[in-house]
Design a protein around this motif. Structure first.
Motif, PDB file in Angstrom:
ATOM      1  N   SER A 128      12.027  35.323  27.316  1.00 42.48           N
ATOM      2  CA  SER A 128      12.699  35.651  28.577  1.00 42.48           C
ATOM      3  C   SER A 128      11.815  36.540  29.431  1.00 42.48           C
ATOM      4  O   SER A 128      11.708  36.351  30.654  1.00 42.48           O
ATOM      5  CB  SER A 128      14.029  36.349  28.290  1.00 42.48           C
ATOM      6  N   TRP A 129      11.177  37.541  28.810  1.00 38.42           N
ATOM      7  CA  TRP A 129      10.207  38.396  29.509  1.00 38.42           C
ATOM      8  C   TRP A 129       9.101  37.538  30.109  1.00 38.42           C
ATOM      9  O   TRP A 129       8.767  37.662  31.286  1.00 38.42           O
ATOM     10  CB  TRP A 129       9.628  39.412  28.522  1.00 38.42           C
ATOM     11  N   TYR A 130       8.529  36.681  29.300  1.00 39.23           N
ATOM     12  CA  TYR A 130       7.413  35.837  29.745  1.00 39.23           C
ATOM     13  C   TYR A 130       7.822  34.990  30.949  1.00 39.23           C
ATOM     14  O   TYR A 130       7.126  34.945  31.970  1.00 39.23           O
ATOM     15  CB  TYR A 130       6.965  34.942  28.587  1.00 39.23           C
ATOM     16  N   ARG A 131       8.947  34.322  30.833  1.00 36.32           N
ATOM     17  CA  ARG A 131       9.362  33.394  31.884  1.00 36.32           C
ATOM     18  C   ARG A 131       9.717  34.107  33.177  1.00 36.32           C
ATOM     19  O   ARG A 131       9.499  33.574  34.270  1.00 36.32           O
ATOM     20  CB  ARG A 131      10.527  32.548  31.383  1.00 36.32           C
ATOM     21  N   HIS A 132      10.255  35.327  33.068  1.00 33.98           N
ATOM     22  CA  HIS A 132      10.561  36.097  34.278  1.00 33.98           C
ATOM     23  C   HIS A 132       9.294  36.352  35.083  1.00 33.98           C
ATOM     24  O   HIS A 132       9.258  36.119  36.305  1.00 33.98           O
ATOM     25  CB  HIS A 132      11.214  37.431  33.911  1.00 33.98           C
ATOM     26  N   TRP A 133       8.237  36.824  34.416  1.00 34.05           N
ATOM     27  CA  TRP A 133       7.017  37.176  35.141  1.00 34.05           C
ATOM     28  C   TRP A 133       6.236  35.944  35.576  1.00 34.05           C
ATOM     29  O   TRP A 133       5.536  35.986  36.592  1.00 34.05           O
ATOM     30  CB  TRP A 133       6.156  38.121  34.297  1.00 34.05           C
ATOM     31  N   ILE A 134       6.383  34.845  34.840  1.00 34.07           N
ATOM     32  CA  ILE A 134       5.793  33.586  35.303  1.00 34.07           C
ATOM     33  C   ILE A 134       6.451  33.159  36.616  1.00 34.07           C
ATOM     34  O   ILE A 134       5.769  32.779  37.577  1.00 34.07           O
ATOM     35  CB  ILE A 134       5.943  32.479  34.237  1.00 34.07           C
ATOM     36  N   ALA A 135       7.772  33.211  36.676  1.00 33.74           N
ATOM     37  CA  ALA A 135       8.479  32.813  37.894  1.00 33.74           C
ATOM     38  C   ALA A 135       8.068  33.689  39.075  1.00 33.74           C
ATOM     39  O   ALA A 135       7.825  33.186  40.183  1.00 33.74           O
ATOM     40  CB  ALA A 135       9.987  32.883  37.673  1.00 33.74           C
ATOM     41  N   LEU A 167      -6.379  29.017  37.910  1.00 30.73           N
ATOM     42  CA  LEU A 167      -5.082  28.343  37.988  1.00 30.73           C
ATOM     43  C   LEU A 167      -4.779  27.510  36.751  1.00 30.73           C
ATOM     44  O   LEU A 167      -3.673  27.583  36.192  1.00 30.73           O
ATOM     45  CB  LEU A 167      -5.036  27.483  39.253  1.00 30.73           C
ATOM     46  N   VAL A 168      -5.731  26.709  36.308  1.00 26.60           N
ATOM     47  CA  VAL A 168      -5.469  25.786  35.198  1.00 26.60           C
ATOM     48  C   VAL A 168      -5.012  26.512  33.931  1.00 26.60           C
ATOM     49  O   VAL A 168      -3.979  26.148  33.349  1.00 26.60           O
ATOM     50  CB  VAL A 168      -6.695  24.895  34.910  1.00 26.60           C
ATOM     51  N   PRO A 169      -5.721  27.536  33.459  1.00 24.57           N
ATOM     52  CA  PRO A 169      -5.261  28.213  32.246  1.00 24.57           C
ATOM     53  C   PRO A 169      -3.865  28.814  32.385  1.00 24.57           C
ATOM     54  O   PRO A 169      -3.077  28.794  31.427  1.00 24.57           O
ATOM     55  CB  PRO A 169      -6.314  29.310  32.034  1.00 24.57           C
ATOM     56  N   GLN A 170      -3.549  29.338  33.567  1.00 24.71           N
ATOM     57  CA  GLN A 170      -2.249  29.962  33.736  1.00 24.71           C
ATOM     58  C   GLN A 170      -1.121  28.932  33.697  1.00 24.71           C
ATOM     59  O   GLN A 170      -0.059  29.176  33.117  1.00 24.71           O
ATOM     60  CB  GLN A 170      -2.194  30.741  35.045  1.00 24.71           C
ATOM     61  N   VAL A 171      -1.350  27.772  34.306  1.00 26.60           N
ATOM     62  CA  VAL A 171      -0.333  26.716  34.255  1.00 26.60           C
ATOM     63  C   VAL A 171      -0.137  26.229  32.816  1.00 26.60           C
ATOM     64  O   VAL A 171       1.000  26.079  32.346  1.00 26.60           O
ATOM     65  CB  VAL A 171      -0.708  25.539  35.172  1.00 26.60           C
ATOM     66  N   LEU A 172      -1.225  26.001  32.105  1.00 25.80           N
ATOM     67  CA  LEU A 172      -1.101  25.525  30.726  1.00 25.80           C
ATOM     68  C   LEU A 172      -0.396  26.544  29.847  1.00 25.80           C
ATOM     69  O   LEU A 172       0.398  26.183  28.969  1.00 25.80           O
ATOM     70  CB  LEU A 172      -2.476  25.177  30.160  1.00 25.80           C
ATOM     71  N   PHE A 177       5.018  27.833  27.048  1.00 27.56           N
ATOM     72  CA  PHE A 177       6.254  28.596  26.884  1.00 27.56           C
ATOM     73  C   PHE A 177       7.451  27.893  27.535  1.00 27.56           C
ATOM     74  O   PHE A 177       8.498  28.507  27.736  1.00 27.56           O
ATOM     75  CB  PHE A 177       6.078  29.998  27.467  1.00 27.56           C
ATOM     76  N   ASP A 178       7.297  26.612  27.851  1.00 26.42           N
ATOM     77  CA  ASP A 178       8.381  25.799  28.410  1.00 26.42           C
ATOM     78  C   ASP A 178       8.979  26.410  29.668  1.00 26.42           C
ATOM     79  O   ASP A 178      10.208  26.382  29.871  1.00 26.42           O
ATOM     80  CB  ASP A 178       9.488  25.578  27.362  1.00 26.42           C
ATOM     81  N   CYS A 179       8.118  26.957  30.528  1.00 23.70           N
ATOM     82  CA  CYS A 179       8.590  27.502  31.795  1.00 23.70           C
ATOM     83  C   CYS A 179       8.895  26.365  32.768  1.00 23.70           C
ATOM     84  O   CYS A 179       8.182  25.366  32.807  1.00 23.70           O
ATOM     85  CB  CYS A 179       7.531  28.424  32.407  1.00 23.70           C
ATOM     86  N   ASP A 180       9.941  26.542  33.550  1.00 25.39           N
ATOM     87  CA  ASP A 180      10.289  25.571  34.578  1.00 25.39           C
ATOM     88  C   ASP A 180       9.399  25.817  35.798  1.00 25.39           C
ATOM     89  O   ASP A 180       9.529  26.843  36.461  1.00 25.39           O
ATOM     90  CB  ASP A 180      11.760  25.725  34.956  1.00 25.39           C
ATOM     91  N   LEU A 181       8.515  24.880  36.082  1.00 25.99           N
ATOM     92  CA  LEU A 181       7.558  25.030  37.175  1.00 25.99           C
ATOM     93  C   LEU A 181       7.860  24.087  38.336  1.00 25.99           C
ATOM     94  O   LEU A 181       7.023  23.909  39.222  1.00 25.99           O
ATOM     95  CB  LEU A 181       6.136  24.786  36.649  1.00 25.99           C
TER      96      LEU A 181
END
Length: 213
Positions: A128-135, A167-172, A177-181
């Protein structure tokens, strides 16, 4: 030239793309982060920071991925990772720093370990922490690309730049982590275009000799 690297390190991945794109030959020295080899005395003698990547070009030992990429661009021939125009250079640097300074530091391995241990989070809590900061971070990336109207196939029209290497490493990572992109169509279109490049394919984590399941 020797690159101290770990296959899943995003920062190392950036530099591998840059080296490949510029056509610079290099050897790899593998440093396992899960085994904490980056914290051992042997690696600390290479870099007191205890972080990968490290690039030894036989003249200098360089650290920090953005600094390494700018150095490579300044001293080696081949396609340029930074454009000539001052504003466009600032645009590329800003995009690179959104990723390397705003997104990645909050989600790298040592931060996730600290968050898990300090706050007693289970796997769902860490994710949840990871996905919050990814968003949050991907929203910045998308806004930067859309507002400046300089993107095309890549972050800067048809020129692969340092921003694309980031960009590429960050997207991968986000996909791992199954983030909704789905809310970031510009970012994802650029990512898909970059994945078709041989320089990127050769730099992928799964293509590295130290890759493990």
């Amino acid at each position: 030239m020797k690159l101290y690297t770990f296959f899943r390190s995003s920062a190392s991945f950036r530099v591998r793309i840059a080296l490949n794109h510029k056509g610079i030959a290099y050897d790899q020295a593998f440093v396992s982060l899960p085994k904490a080899e980056h914290l051992g005395d042997a690696f600390r003698q290479v870099s007191a920071q205890g972080l990968v990547p490290v690039l030894d070009d036989d003249k200098h030992v360089l650290t920090q991925s953005l600094a390494i990429m700018e150095y490579l661009d300044e001293v080696h021939p081949g396609p340029k990772l930074l454009p000539v125009d001052p504003f466009e250079r600032a645009y590329v640097r800003a995009m690179s720093q959104i990723i390397a300074c705003e997104v990645h530091p909050l989600n790298n391995l040592r931060v996730l370990k600290h968050v898990r241990k300090t706050y007693g989070l289970n796997e769902d809590g860490v994710n949840s922490w990871y996905r919050h900061w990814i968003a949050e971070g991907f929203a910045m990336m998308e806004a930067h690309l859309v507002a400046n109207k300089l993107s095309g196939r890549y972050c800067l029209r048809e020129q692969l730049t340092m921003a694309d290497c980031c960009l590429v490493p960050q997207v991968l990572n986000a996909q791992r982590f199954d983030c909704d992109l789905s809310a970031f169509p510009t970012v994802m279109a650029i990512h898909e275009a970059l994945l078709r490049l041989p320089a990127v394919q050769a730099a992928l984590p799964a293509a590295q000799a130290d890759a493990t399941p």
